[in-house]
Scaffold this active site. Sequence first.
Site, PDB file in Angstrom:
ATOM      1  N   HIS A  41       3.547  -0.284 -12.628  1.00  0.00           N
ATOM      2  CA  HIS A  41       4.057  -0.011 -11.285  1.00  0.00           C
ATOM      3  C   HIS A  41       2.857   0.003 -10.348  1.00  0.00           C
ATOM      4  CE1 HIS A  41       6.855   1.447  -8.240  1.00  0.00           C
ATOM      5  NE2 HIS A  41       5.841   2.177  -7.819  1.00  0.00           N
ATOM      6  N   CYS A  42       2.846  -0.886  -9.390  1.00  0.00           N
ATOM      7  CA  CYS A  42       1.708  -1.024  -8.483  1.00  0.00           C
ATOM      8  C   CYS A  42       1.937  -0.182  -7.232  1.00  0.00           C
ATOM      9  CB  CYS A  42       1.526  -2.491  -8.106  1.00  0.00           C
ATOM     10  SG  CYS A  42       0.070  -2.778  -7.094  1.00  0.00           S
ATOM     11  N   PRO A  43       1.115   0.847  -7.011  1.00  0.00           N
ATOM     12  CA  PRO A  43       1.297   1.674  -5.815  1.00  0.00           C
ATOM     13  C   PRO A  43       0.911   0.941  -4.533  1.00  0.00           C
ATOM     14  CG  PRO A  43      -0.617   2.408  -7.041  1.00  0.00           C
ATOM     15  CD  PRO A  43       0.047   1.358  -7.865  1.00  0.00           C
TER      16      PRO A  43
END
Length: 155
Positions: A41-43
Site C-alpha cells: 500500500h503506497c501512502p
Amino acid sequence: FYMNEPENRKKKYCLLCHLFKPERCHHCSSCQRCVLGMDHHCPWLINCIGYYNRKYFILTLIYGCISIVFILCMNIKSVIYAYHKFTNTLYVSPLNETEDWELIVLLVIMASLIMLFVLLAKFTIFHMELLFSNNTTLEYIDSKRNKTEMVKEVL
C-alpha cells in the site's frame, strides 16, 4: 475457480471480505479490500500497488529518477557560475552577502537532490529486481521470514 480444478487444491478465503480469493491475492487493511498481486500500500499514491497498476508505479519511479538527473544536470552550470563568482569576490572586494547565500542555497539544493536520487534509485532497483524475479514486496518479506524461521529450527 475452474470447474475441472482438482478438489485437493486449497482454496483461500478472506475472512474480512467474506469471499474466496485467487492465489497471490492479499487483503489490504488500508483500502479494506482484497488486491490481486498486491505489492504494497503506497501512502504517496494513496492506493495499493497490485497487478493492474504495478506498471505505472514502476514507470513513476523511473521517471522520478530521470527527472532528478535532468534537474541536477541543468543546475551544474549555475553552481559552477556561483562558485566562480564567490571565489573571485573573495580576493577582489569585500564579501557580498547575497552572493554567499546564492552559493549556499544552490549547494544545499544540489546535496538534497543527490540524496533524494540515491534513495529513489535504490528503491527503483529493488522494485526492478522484484519485477524481474516475478515477486511482490509481500512475497519477498515472507520468503525472508521463512528463511530465518528455518535457520532457527535447524539451530
